[in-house]
Enzyme design. Structure first.
Site: not given
Length: 243
Positions: A16, A65, A124, A126-128
């Site tokens: 980023s 996240k 997975g 997680g947040g993603a």
């Protein structure tokens, strides 16, 4: 000076900061800066905007996240359903959480879809992964979530047999497996059942071709890494911060 930034830990892999520095320069956006805030504990988030009163917005990455949500005042409708935040807007003392991963992922996946791409395996939890699942629901693509431990809502990697692999022709890696510097790692799926009907999508973007994508390409599958998704979610964040 309007401040923007990224929170997570560690942030050695951050895309980023470079992206926004280039954007500000290329588009002649003055009076803005984007910094990394590597915080080893989410509790430090509470003091961040007191130390940085000019903060307008933050992106959120691994591992915060989900953990950042209790610190926010308001949540977008998507976040309420997903349970993960990757973008925070500060306005008039109110901290609002958004999820632009949904936009980034959905808009980068759509052009690759073929008529036979009806079902997906999401690797997975997680947040993603939650953002990916939400986007798949919006696109009306059925999916199964694959985890190391099978549960009421997931199947284990050891359950992936030939029939599942042939039925689920989109495979999305939302784990950090294969990310630089540990580039010799990949999700443990039976790659021998992948064919030219498959589409493998990896949220990892460094390296550009992970071992997961390489193994898929060797079997004739279409592949895509997470670089375009990152650009699209960053642009969506910028729109939120400046609306």
């Amino acid at each position: 000076m309007k401040l923007y930034g990224l929170i997570g830990y560690p942030l050695s892999h951050s895309f980023s900061k470079g992206f926004f520095a280039e954007k500000f320069e290329k588009e002649h956006i003055a009076g803005c800066r984007y910094d990394n805030y590597a915080i080893p504990d989410i509790q430090e988030f509470a003091g961040l905007w007191q130390q940085q009163p000019d903060l307008q917005g933050l992106n959120v990455t691994i591992p915060y996240k989900e953990a950042v949500i209790p610190f926010l005042d308001e949540l977008s409708d998507a976040v309420k359903q997903i349970g993960a935040v990757n973008c925070i807007h500060f306005k008039n003392g109110v901290k609002t959480g958004y999820n632009t991963d949904v936009t980034g992922f959905g808009n980068s996946l759509k052009p690759l879809l073929q008529p036979h791409h009806q079902k997906a395996l999401v690797l997975g939890t997680g947040g993603a992964a939650k953002a990916v699942m939400y986007a798949l629901q919006q696109m009306q693509i059925a999916f199964k979530v694959v985890s190391r431990q099978a549960s009421a809502t997931t199947i284990g990697y050891n359950s992936l047999d030939q029939s599942i692999m042939e039925e689920y022709t989109i495979i999305i890696n939302t784990t950090p497996l294969g990310m630089y510097p540990k580039t010799d790692a990949c999700p443990e799926i039976p790659y021998q059942y992948i064919s030219s009907r498959h589409l493998l999508y990896d949220l990892v973007y460094n390296p550009a071709e992970t071992l997961f994508l390489k193994k898929g390409a060797e079997q004739g599958a279409a592949t895509k890494n997470g670089h375009e998704m990152l650009i699209l979610q960053a642009e969506a964040s910028w729109e939120i911060w400046n609306k």
